[in-house]
Design a protein around this motif. Sequence first.
Motif, PDB file in Angstrom:
ATOM      1  N   UNK A   5     -21.836  32.459  -7.487  1.00 21.59           N
ATOM      2  CA  UNK A   5     -22.592  33.657  -7.172  1.00 21.59           C
ATOM      3  C   UNK A   5     -23.557  33.978  -8.306  1.00 21.59           C
ATOM      4  N   UNK A   6     -24.542  34.786  -7.989  1.00 25.65           N
ATOM      5  CA  UNK A   6     -25.505  35.202  -9.013  1.00 25.65           C
ATOM      6  C   UNK A   6     -24.789  35.867 -10.173  1.00 25.65           C
ATOM      7  N   UNK A   7     -23.854  36.750  -9.873  1.00 23.95           N
ATOM      8  CA  UNK A   7     -23.118  37.454 -10.926  1.00 23.95           C
ATOM      9  C   UNK A   7     -22.304  36.480 -11.784  1.00 23.95           C
ATOM     10  N   UNK A   8     -21.662  35.527 -11.153  1.00 26.70           N
ATOM     11  CA  UNK A   8     -20.878  34.535 -11.904  1.00 26.70           C
ATOM     12  C   UNK A   8     -21.785  33.678 -12.787  1.00 26.70           C
ATOM     13  N   UNK A   9     -22.953  33.329 -12.271  1.00 27.67           N
ATOM     14  CA  UNK A   9     -23.904  32.539 -13.065  1.00 27.67           C
ATOM     15  C   UNK A   9     -24.401  33.341 -14.263  1.00 27.67           C
ATOM     16  N   UNK A  10     -24.728  34.606 -14.047  1.00 28.55           N
ATOM     17  CA  UNK A  10     -25.178  35.457 -15.159  1.00 28.55           C
ATOM     18  C   UNK A  10     -24.080  35.620 -16.204  1.00 28.55           C
TER      19      UNK A  10
END
Length: 182
Positions: A5-10
């Motif tokens: 997910x975007x949050x996990x990548x960030x």
Amino acid sequence: MAANTTEAKLDLVKKHIKAFPDFPIKGILFRDICPILKDPGALTAVIDLFEEHVRQTHHQVELIAGLDARGFLFGPLLAQRLGVGFVLIRKKGKLPGRTVSVPYTLEYGQAEVEMQEDAVAPGQKVLLIDDLLATGGTLSAACELLRKNKAELLGCVVVIEMKDLRGSERIKPATVFSLIQY
């Protein structure tokens, strides 16, 4: 575990940014992206996030321009993913052939950025990339250089933005997309 997910990548990217107090001088907290480069998952996450942003926001991009030297690390990877070219914006005296340059002021003196005269065609839609936006001096000069060459500057993307230094104000009207803000 893969960052999906975007949050996990960030979170993965942020986890790989190392802080060095009092570097290069006392009172500066240096944010180092070298650990991102050592970790294939973190590097992939950076390029995934940049690609997602560019495809959503700047789908008409024709060229990525990277700033000397860390923009050279992320720029070609992003350009390859997008199927566009990549050009170098370097410190003066580092490129062969005919060049165009723009001077700018640093806290401690003067510098110049340059690109090869034929690197960008008039009207070409270009996105600038670098690792960090602090005071905005170098990025602002690069924006000016692209405008001087009659490129259409779509915006700037950086891994880290030091918000309290207000560099994004210095590069207006260009916009900045940053993955991590401090």
